[in-house]
Design a protein around this motif. Structure first.
Motif, PDB file in Angstrom:
ATOM      1  N   LYS A 199       1.006  -1.239  -0.244  1.00 48.47           N
ATOM      2  CA  LYS A 199      -0.083  -0.133   0.047  1.00 48.47           C
ATOM      3  C   LYS A 199       0.925   1.152   0.044  1.00 48.47           C
ATOM      4  CE  LYS A 199      -3.377   1.349   2.670  1.00 48.47           C
ATOM      5  NZ  LYS A 199      -5.021   1.511   2.127  1.00 48.47           N
ATOM      6  N   ILE A 221      -6.873  -1.989  10.827  1.00 44.89           N
ATOM      7  CA  ILE A 221      -8.046  -2.362  11.318  1.00 44.89           C
ATOM      8  C   ILE A 221      -7.870  -3.872  11.477  1.00 44.89           C
ATOM      9  CG2 ILE A 221     -10.622  -2.578  11.237  1.00 44.89           C
ATOM     10  CD1 ILE A 221     -10.745   0.053  10.056  1.00 44.89           C
ATOM     11  N   VAL A 228     -11.781   1.241  18.568  1.00 44.38           N
ATOM     12  CA  VAL A 228     -10.494   1.439  18.947  1.00 44.38           C
ATOM     13  C   VAL A 228     -10.392   0.892  20.536  1.00 44.38           C
ATOM     14  CG1 VAL A 228      -8.535   2.667  19.255  1.00 44.38           C
ATOM     15  CG2 VAL A 228     -10.059   2.740  17.130  1.00 44.38           C
ATOM     16  N   LYS A 282       1.067   1.909  19.104  1.00 48.55           N
ATOM     17  CA  LYS A 282      -0.091   2.118  20.295  1.00 48.55           C
ATOM     18  C   LYS A 282      -0.414   0.947  20.924  1.00 48.55           C
ATOM     19  CE  LYS A 282      -2.583   5.577  16.960  1.00 48.55           C
ATOM     20  NZ  LYS A 282      -2.563   6.791  17.441  1.00 48.55           N
ATOM     21  N   THR A 294      -3.319   0.408  21.655  1.00 50.34           N
ATOM     22  CA  THR A 294      -4.758   0.097  21.190  1.00 50.34           C
ATOM     23  C   THR A 294      -4.923  -0.631  19.898  1.00 50.34           C
ATOM     24  OG1 THR A 294      -4.783   2.418  20.226  1.00 50.34           O
ATOM     25  CG2 THR A 294      -5.873   2.163  22.435  1.00 50.34           C
ATOM     26  N   VAL A 295      -5.990  -1.108  19.691  1.00 56.94           N
ATOM     27  CA  VAL A 295      -6.301  -2.057  18.515  1.00 56.94           C
ATOM     28  C   VAL A 295      -7.660  -1.677  17.868  1.00 56.94           C
ATOM     29  CG1 VAL A 295      -7.292  -3.951  19.748  1.00 56.94           C
ATOM     30  CG2 VAL A 295      -6.390  -4.082  17.538  1.00 56.94           C
ATOM     31  N   GLU A 299     -16.090   3.822   4.017  1.00 54.55           N
ATOM     32  CA  GLU A 299     -15.545   3.002   5.200  1.00 54.55           C
ATOM     33  C   GLU A 299     -16.144   3.147   6.477  1.00 54.55           C
ATOM     34  OE1 GLU A 299     -14.038   5.475   3.037  1.00 54.55           O
ATOM     35  OE2 GLU A 299     -12.105   4.655   2.676  1.00 54.55           O
ATOM     36  N   TYR A 339     -13.588   9.054  15.890  1.00 51.56           N
ATOM     37  CA  TYR A 339     -12.066   8.904  15.228  1.00 51.56           C
ATOM     38  C   TYR A 339     -12.510   9.221  13.679  1.00 51.56           C
ATOM     39  CZ  TYR A 339      -9.456   7.787  19.559  1.00 51.56           C
ATOM     40  OH  TYR A 339      -9.196   7.685  20.529  1.00 51.56           O
ATOM     41  N   ALA A 344      -5.867  12.312  15.317  1.00 54.12           N
ATOM     42  CA  ALA A 344      -6.359  11.261  16.245  1.00 54.12           C
ATOM     43  C   ALA A 344      -6.312  10.014  15.581  1.00 54.12           C
ATOM     44  CB  ALA A 344      -7.815  11.512  16.468  1.00 54.12           C
ATOM     45  N   PRO A 354      -5.396   8.305  11.397  1.00 57.76           N
ATOM     46  CA  PRO A 354      -5.031   8.828  10.126  1.00 57.76           C
ATOM     47  C   PRO A 354      -5.833   9.072   9.187  1.00 57.76           C
ATOM     48  CG  PRO A 354      -3.369   7.305  11.182  1.00 57.76           C
ATOM     49  CD  PRO A 354      -4.430   7.380  11.894  1.00 57.76           C
ATOM     50  N   GLY A 355      -7.218   8.504   9.328  1.00 58.43           N
ATOM     51  CA  GLY A 355      -8.329   8.616   8.405  1.00 58.43           C
ATOM     52  C   GLY A 355      -8.779  10.162   8.409  1.00 58.43           C
TER      53      GLY A 355
HETATM   54  P1  AMP Z   1      -8.154   2.018   6.387  1.00 58.94           P
HETATM   55  O1  AMP Z   1      -8.471   0.541   6.567  1.00 58.94           O
HETATM   56  O2  AMP Z   1      -7.206   2.141   5.392  1.00 58.94           O
HETATM   57  O3  AMP Z   1      -9.420   2.788   6.477  1.00 58.94           O
HETATM   58  O4  AMP Z   1      -7.590   2.739   7.612  1.00 58.94           O
HETATM   59  C1  AMP Z   1      -7.595   2.083   9.114  1.00 58.94           C
HETATM   60  C2  AMP Z   1      -7.962   3.308   9.942  1.00 58.94           C
HETATM   61  O5  AMP Z   1      -8.267   2.902  11.265  1.00 58.94           O
HETATM   62  C3  AMP Z   1      -7.015   4.397   9.845  1.00 58.94           C
HETATM   63  O6  AMP Z   1      -7.836   5.488   9.497  1.00 58.94           O
HETATM   64  C4  AMP Z   1      -6.316   4.293  11.262  1.00 58.94           C
HETATM   65  O7  AMP Z   1      -5.807   5.319  11.466  1.00 58.94           O
HETATM   66  C5  AMP Z   1      -7.527   3.679  11.874  1.00 58.94           C
HETATM   67  N1  AMP Z   1      -6.854   3.201  13.319  1.00 58.94           N
HETATM   68  C6  AMP Z   1      -6.529   1.745  13.267  1.00 58.94           C
HETATM   69  N2  AMP Z   1      -5.925   1.578  14.553  1.00 58.94           N
HETATM   70  C7  AMP Z   1      -6.217   2.552  15.129  1.00 58.94           C
HETATM   71  C8  AMP Z   1      -5.931   2.851  16.591  1.00 58.94           C
HETATM   72  N3  AMP Z   1      -5.085   1.914  17.389  1.00 58.94           N
HETATM   73  N4  AMP Z   1      -6.281   4.303  16.953  1.00 58.94           N
HETATM   74  C9  AMP Z   1      -6.892   5.212  16.167  1.00 58.94           C
HETATM   75  N5  AMP Z   1      -7.293   4.877  15.006  1.00 58.94           N
HETATM   76  C10 AMP Z   1      -6.786   3.673  14.285  1.00 58.94           C
END
Ligand code: AMP
Ligand code: MG
Length: 320
Positions: free
Chosen positions: A46, A55, A90, A105, A107-108, A170, A184, A213, A215-216
């Motif tokens: 990616k 995720i 999260v 982090k 967290t998951v 999404e 988030y 908070a 990256p999305g």
């Molecule tokens: P995508 O699956 O490409 O849409 O991206 C997954 C989204 O989940 C991204 O924006 C990540 O920042 C968010 N994400 C995944 N894990 C965490 C976490 N531990 N804390 C905050 N956001 C998360």
């Protein structure tokens, strides 16, 4: 290869390689969440920056304890209400979730996707799937198998074909800060539906690029290569750019003005249908070698808020 062969999908995943999977939101680029080698392949393919965690997809809410701990009551309520479905939670992570998945982090992010093929696949394997959207970082998310193929051509052994994504946007991401629910990322589950179940959810400043908070929430994301504007004054913008080859993205009604191409998201004026069609329409517009895409702002309620948020991130601010 594009196919719906689950045996083959399991074989590829068991050997720590990647499979694109259908979900009700968008297609995911999936690998064994417990295997760091597979997870690294996701980031590499990616070209995703390592600060952006993945995720984790599980088969049922019963498996939540395997990947997360200290689960707030409100999170459980949401999981039981909306899974399988387009809601990501999260939560504090279990140590089995590596820093590779969580970007260091504690967290998951976890959800149960609502697609029959992927749910069956998740039942057949004995590990969760880490899966971000199956597109190069920053580009439009894929909502069918062909979109995935156009991005990754021969770099993927298998794209599991589950047809067009039902939701097309999404998942909504909810986290918890001191047990208080925090939004988030806006997504295909409307915030109102979530607040109906657990009360008020805090919405943080969504455009803090220095420290997102999630990256999305980066201000420019999900972007077409073609310059894109979003506006509620479409005719004015068309006039200002009358010398250009323009494609327009409209909610409900076609324009009478002549432009190169028009995409209407829902002639019935239905936001759910508009969500389902949004990314496919952007993919089509982006492949037409236009000078400009002009998108009409949608009604700013319910799912419309999510769609306007996605459009804003896909666009530049218009200079009339
Ligand atoms: P995508 O699956 O490409 O849409 O991206 C997954 C989204 O989940 C991204 O924006 C990540 O920042 C968010 N994400 C995944 N894990 C965490 C976490 N531990 N804390 C905050 N956001 C998360
Ligand atoms: Mg993504």
């Amino acid at each position: 290869m594009i196919s719906d062969n689950l045996t083959e999908a399991k074989r590829v995943l068991d050997s720590n390689n990647l499979v694109a999977i259908p979900t009700e939101t968008v297609y995911g680029l999936a690998g064994n969440a417990y295997n760091v080698e597979a997870v690294e392949k996701i980031f590499a393919l990616k070209k995703r920056p390592h600060y952006n965690p993945l995720i984790v997809h599980i088969a049922t809410a019963d498996q939540l304890n395997q990947v997360a701990k200290a689960i707030p009551e409100a999170a459980l309520t949401l999981a039981l209400e909306f899974w399988p479905g387009p809601l990501t939670l999260v939560l504090k992570k279990q140590s089995i979730i590596s820093d590779a998945v969580s970007s260091g982090k504690d967290t998951v992010a976890v959800r149960v996707p609502n697609h029959p093929l992927t749910l069956e696949l998740l039942k057949r394997i004995d590990y969760p799937l880490a899966a971000p959207s199956a597109n190069p970082f920053g580009s439009i998310s894929p909502t069918n198998a062909k979109h995935v193929r156009s991005y990754f051509e021969n770099h993927l052994e298998l794209i599991l074909d589950g047809g067009d994504c039902e939701r097309g946007i999404e998942s909504t991401i909810i986290g918890f800060e001191n047990e208080t629910p925090v939004l988030y990322r806006l997504g295909s589950l409307a915030l109102e539906q979530i607040e109906d179940k657990i009360g008020r959810v805090i919405v943080k400043n969504q455009n803090n690029d220095a420290s997102p908070a999630s990256p999305g929430m980066l201000s420019r994301h999900y972007a077409p290569a073609t310059t894109t504007y979003v506006t509620d004054e479409i005719e004015k913008l068309l006039k200002a750019h009358s010398d250009k080859k323009i494609g327009v993205l409209l909610f409900q009604h076609q324009l009478k003005t002549v432009v190169e191409h028009q995409e209407v998201l829902s002639t019935a004026g239905d936001l759910t249908e508009a969500a389902k069609n949004l990314y496919a329409a952007l993919h089509r517009l982006d492949s037409m070698k236009l000078d400009l895409i002009i998108a009409e702002k949608l009604p700013d309620t319910g799912l419309g808020k999510t769609l306007n948020d996605k459009l804003k991130r896909a666009s530049k601010s218009a200079n009339l």
